[in-house]
Design a protein around this motif. Sequence first.
Motif, PDB file in Angstrom:
ATOM      1  N   LEU A  21       0.855  -1.187   0.000  1.00 59.64           N
ATOM      2  CA  LEU A  21       0.000   0.000   0.000  1.00 59.64           C
ATOM      3  C   LEU A  21       0.892   1.239   0.000  1.00 59.64           C
ATOM      4  CD1 LEU A  21      -2.936  -0.535   2.547  1.00 59.64           C
ATOM      5  CD2 LEU A  21      -3.116  -0.225   0.082  1.00 59.64           C
ATOM      6  N   ASP A  22       0.711   2.107  -1.000  1.00 57.50           N
ATOM      7  CA  ASP A  22       1.538   3.308  -1.084  1.00 57.50           C
ATOM      8  C   ASP A  22       1.376   4.211   0.125  1.00 57.50           C
ATOM      9  OD1 ASP A  22       2.255   2.337  -3.547  1.00 57.50           O
ATOM     10  OD2 ASP A  22       1.144   3.832  -4.715  1.00 57.50           O
ATOM     11  N   GLU A  23       0.192   4.193   0.741  1.00 57.91           N
ATOM     12  CA  GLU A  23      -0.091   5.116   1.843  1.00 57.91           C
ATOM     13  C   GLU A  23       0.845   4.927   3.041  1.00 57.91           C
ATOM     14  OE1 GLU A  23      -4.000   4.823  -0.421  1.00 57.91           O
ATOM     15  OE2 GLU A  23      -2.345   3.496   0.095  1.00 57.91           O
ATOM     16  N   TYR A  24       1.425   3.751   3.187  1.00 66.02           N
ATOM     17  CA  TYR A  24       2.358   3.534   4.302  1.00 66.02           C
ATOM     18  C   TYR A  24       3.546   4.499   4.227  1.00 66.02           C
ATOM     19  CZ  TYR A  24       0.217  -0.989   5.549  1.00 66.02           C
ATOM     20  OH  TYR A  24      -0.633  -1.985   5.952  1.00 66.02           O
ATOM     21  N   TYR A  25       3.957   4.820   3.015  1.00 61.95           N
ATOM     22  CA  TYR A  25       5.131   5.672   2.820  1.00 61.95           C
ATOM     23  C   TYR A  25       4.880   7.069   3.388  1.00 61.95           C
ATOM     24  CZ  TYR A  25       9.231   7.565   0.357  1.00 61.95           C
ATOM     25  OH  TYR A  25      10.441   8.151   0.049  1.00 61.95           O
ATOM     26  N   LEU A  26       3.741   7.649   3.038  1.00 58.66           N
ATOM     27  CA  LEU A  26       3.372   8.955   3.586  1.00 58.66           C
ATOM     28  C   LEU A  26       3.083   8.855   5.078  1.00 58.66           C
ATOM     29  CD1 LEU A  26       2.692  11.956   3.173  1.00 58.66           C
ATOM     30  CD2 LEU A  26       0.345  11.252   2.614  1.00 58.66           C
ATOM     31  N   GLY A  27       2.446   7.762   5.495  1.00 63.73           N
ATOM     32  CA  GLY A  27       2.109   7.582   6.904  1.00 63.73           C
ATOM     33  C   GLY A  27       3.325   7.641   7.804  1.00 63.73           C
ATOM     34  N   ALA A  28       4.421   7.020   7.379  1.00 61.06           N
ATOM     35  CA  ALA A  28       5.642   7.038   8.191  1.00 61.06           C
ATOM     36  C   ALA A  28       6.181   8.453   8.324  1.00 61.06           C
ATOM     37  CB  ALA A  28       6.691   6.121   7.570  1.00 61.06           C
ATOM     38  N   ARG A  29       6.185   9.190   7.224  1.00 62.25           N
ATOM     39  CA  ARG A  29       6.736  10.543   7.254  1.00 62.25           C
ATOM     40  C   ARG A  29       5.856  11.498   8.066  1.00 62.25           C
ATOM     41  NH1 ARG A  29       7.705  12.318   1.428  1.00 62.25           N
ATOM     42  NH2 ARG A  29       5.909  10.984   0.968  1.00 62.25           N
ATOM     43  N   LEU A  30       4.551  11.266   8.051  1.00 61.09           N
ATOM     44  CA  LEU A  30       3.667  12.073   8.884  1.00 61.09           C
ATOM     45  C   LEU A  30       3.806  11.719  10.358  1.00 61.09           C
ATOM     46  CD1 LEU A  30       0.364  12.221   6.790  1.00 61.09           C
ATOM     47  CD2 LEU A  30       2.060  14.025   7.110  1.00 61.09           C
ATOM     48  N   MET A  31       4.014  10.442  10.650  1.00 54.79           N
ATOM     49  CA  MET A  31       4.145  10.016  12.042  1.00 54.79           C
ATOM     50  C   MET A  31       5.347  10.662  12.715  1.00 54.79           C
ATOM     51  SD  MET A  31       2.873   8.386  14.582  1.00 54.79           S
ATOM     52  CE  MET A  31       1.526   7.508  13.764  1.00 54.79           C
ATOM     53  N   VAL A  32       6.377  10.972  11.957  1.00 54.02           N
ATOM     54  CA  VAL A  32       7.536  11.675  12.514  1.00 54.02           C
ATOM     55  C   VAL A  32       7.106  12.999  13.138  1.00 54.02           C
ATOM     56  CG1 VAL A  32       9.690  12.858  11.910  1.00 54.02           C
ATOM     57  CG2 VAL A  32       9.220  10.589  10.999  1.00 54.02           C
ATOM     58  N   GLN A  33       6.094  13.641  12.545  1.00 50.52           N
ATOM     59  CA  GLN A  33       5.605  14.916  13.063  1.00 50.52           C
ATOM     60  C   GLN A  33       4.643  14.734  14.237  1.00 50.52           C
ATOM     61  OE1 GLN A  33       7.127  17.507  11.691  1.00 50.52           O
ATOM     62  NE2 GLN A  33       8.104  16.031  10.318  1.00 50.52           N
ATOM     63  N   ILE A  34       4.083  13.545  14.369  1.00 50.77           N
ATOM     64  CA  ILE A  34       3.096  13.290  15.421  1.00 50.77           C
ATOM     65  C   ILE A  34       3.765  12.916  16.743  1.00 50.77           C
ATOM     66  CG2 ILE A  34       1.220  11.741  16.112  1.00 50.77           C
ATOM     67  CD1 ILE A  34       0.440  11.592  13.129  1.00 50.77           C
ATOM     68  N   VAL A  35       4.835  12.126  16.676  1.00 49.47           N
ATOM     69  CA  VAL A  35       5.495  11.704  17.914  1.00 49.47           C
ATOM     70  C   VAL A  35       6.141  12.913  18.588  1.00 49.47           C
ATOM     71  CG1 VAL A  35       5.891   9.365  17.074  1.00 49.47           C
ATOM     72  CG2 VAL A  35       7.647  11.103  16.718  1.00 49.47           C
ATOM     73  N   PRO A  36       6.286  12.893  19.916  1.00 49.98           N
ATOM     74  CA  PRO A  36       6.861  14.036  20.636  1.00 49.98           C
ATOM     75  C   PRO A  36       8.286  14.346  20.172  1.00 49.98           C
ATOM     76  CG  PRO A  36       5.808  12.510  22.153  1.00 49.98           C
ATOM     77  CD  PRO A  36       5.849  11.820  20.832  1.00 49.98           C
ATOM     78  N   GLU A  37       8.612  15.616  20.133  1.00 51.02           N
ATOM     79  CA  GLU A  37       9.961  16.029  19.747  1.00 51.02           C
ATOM     80  C   GLU A  37      10.952  15.767  20.872  1.00 51.02           C
ATOM     81  OE1 GLU A  37      10.126  20.056  18.453  1.00 51.02           O
ATOM     82  OE2 GLU A  37       8.583  19.813  16.908  1.00 51.02           O
ATOM     83  N   ASN A  38      12.196  15.473  20.488  1.00 44.31           N
ATOM     84  CA  ASN A  38      13.269  15.327  21.461  1.00 44.31           C
ATOM     85  C   ASN A  38      14.589  15.507  20.716  1.00 44.31           C
ATOM     86  OD1 ASN A  38      15.267  14.521  23.294  1.00 44.31           O
ATOM     87  ND2 ASN A  38      13.898  13.051  24.284  1.00 44.31           N
ATOM     88  N   GLN A  39      15.260  16.640  20.960  1.00 46.54           N
ATOM     89  CA  GLN A  39      16.499  16.953  20.254  1.00 46.54           C
ATOM     90  C   GLN A  39      17.628  15.987  20.595  1.00 46.54           C
ATOM     91  OE1 GLN A  39      16.640  19.320  17.895  1.00 46.54           O
ATOM     92  NE2 GLN A  39      14.458  19.691  18.259  1.00 46.54           N
ATOM     93  N   ASN A  40      17.459  15.253  21.686  1.00 43.96           N
ATOM     94  CA  ASN A  40      18.502  14.309  22.104  1.00 43.96           C
ATOM     95  C   ASN A  40      18.340  12.922  21.493  1.00 43.96           C
ATOM     96  OD1 ASN A  40      19.789  16.186  23.890  1.00 43.96           O
ATOM     97  ND2 ASN A  40      18.115  15.854  25.340  1.00 43.96           N
ATOM     98  N   GLN A  41      17.340  12.771  20.635  1.00 48.48           N
ATOM     99  CA  GLN A  41      17.109  11.492  19.962  1.00 48.48           C
ATOM    100  C   GLN A  41      17.226  11.710  18.458  1.00 48.48           C
ATOM    101  OE1 GLN A  41      13.242  10.223  21.364  1.00 48.48           O
ATOM    102  NE2 GLN A  41      14.013   9.647  23.375  1.00 48.48           N
ATOM    103  N   PRO A  42      18.419  11.556  17.906  1.00 50.90           N
ATOM    104  CA  PRO A  42      18.607  11.825  16.473  1.00 50.90           C
ATOM    105  C   PRO A  42      17.771  10.889  15.607  1.00 50.90           C
ATOM    106  CG  PRO A  42      20.538  10.731  17.410  1.00 50.90           C
ATOM    107  CD  PRO A  42      19.664  11.108  18.563  1.00 50.90           C
ATOM    108  N   LEU A  43      17.300  11.441  14.492  1.00 52.46           N
ATOM    109  CA  LEU A  43      16.467  10.695  13.559  1.00 52.46           C
ATOM    110  C   LEU A  43      17.319  10.229  12.382  1.00 52.46           C
ATOM    111  CD1 LEU A  43      13.559   9.832  12.605  1.00 52.46           C
ATOM    112  CD2 LEU A  43      13.491  12.007  11.375  1.00 52.46           C
ATOM    113  N   PHE A  44      17.244   8.932  12.113  1.00 50.61           N
ATOM    114  CA  PHE A  44      17.942   8.352  10.972  1.00 50.61           C
ATOM    115  C   PHE A  44      16.901   7.817   9.993  1.00 50.61           C
ATOM    116  CE2 PHE A  44      20.925   8.312  14.415  1.00 50.61           C
ATOM    117  CZ  PHE A  44      22.142   8.620  13.830  1.00 50.61           C
ATOM    118  N   LYS A  45      17.012   8.236   8.747  1.00 45.84           N
ATOM    119  CA  LYS A  45      16.039   7.833   7.733  1.00 45.84           C
ATOM    120  C   LYS A  45      16.610   6.715   6.870  1.00 45.84           C
ATOM    121  CE  LYS A  45      13.310   9.456   3.802  1.00 45.84           C
ATOM    122  NZ  LYS A  45      12.968  10.594   2.914  1.00 45.84           N
ATOM    123  N   ILE A  46      15.847   5.659   6.726  1.00 42.15           N
ATOM    124  CA  ILE A  46      16.200   4.595   5.797  1.00 42.15           C
ATOM    125  C   ILE A  46      15.739   5.044   4.419  1.00 42.15           C
ATOM    126  CG2 ILE A  46      15.812   2.186   5.163  1.00 42.15           C
ATOM    127  CD1 ILE A  46      15.377   1.623   8.129  1.00 42.15           C
TER     128      ILE A  46
END
Length: 282
Positions: free
Chosen positions: A16-41
């Motif tokens: 399902l293509d929608e999973y791709y957008l869903g993951a990128r949107l979820m990054v904005q939904i989860v709480p921010e934390n500058q001490n937890q670096p984000l690594f993108k596959i």
Amino acid sequence: MKTIRLLYPDFVSGNLDEYYLGARLMVQIVPENQNQPLFKIDLPGPGTIHPEEKDGIYALDEVLLGIQKAKSILYEENPDKVITIGGNCIVSLVPFDYLHGLYPDLGIIWIDAHPDVSTPKDGYPNAHAMVLGSLLGGGAVQLRKEMKNPIFKPENLLYVGLQDLHDYQEKFLKDLKVNYLVQKDKDLNNIDISAFCGKFSRVLVHLDIDVLNPTEFPATYFANPMLVGDGSSGGNMSLARLNEVLHLIDDNSEIVGLTIAEYLPFAEYKLHKSLSSLKIFA
């Protein structure tokens, strides 16, 4: 303690293509934390590839590409804790296996309407339904070959939100002697969840959004009447109950791995597709 976030927008494992957008949107939904670096596959997006079914698994080459890239990041960064943002359920395979290498005695709490223990021979080719079975030593041999650490013990697994099973799923769990409860009419009680957490100093939590009742939370697979999947039913958990369960786990154990998967923003994806056809965005 080093905690990283892993953005893993696999969409091919659920086809399902929608999973791709869903993951990128979820990054904005989860709480921010500058001490937890984000690594993108970095994975090819929808419309850029033409996956094929191989050995009973849809898009096997692309599935394995994501797995190998996830392994590369984790074993290079060597985090103590991992927050994985999917994509679909396949995204738990690598981080859960990696963390099992750090902490041999881990509990897995699988918050999901489905058991995710299918195999290629069961007739449903999407790898996201095979992920937990692979972690337990079944599932798909192609996925197990990518694991670097021992399989999980059946007694280290707790299902929360599990709904009706197919016969082959029921057989797998019974053959493996997994202690499970179908929670169609009644939630797993707090005492059982707390007791399970008390067995382990650390736990992994896999949260599949489709555990939620689609009438309350429509960004889930079963809110779309056009989709039938493997014929399974959707979840019936309320957001309030999910909040209670997550905090109950958090209060009774240390979560070292958390996956959030299967967020499907159908309406947002339609808008995205519409805007993508405008020349100004090209």
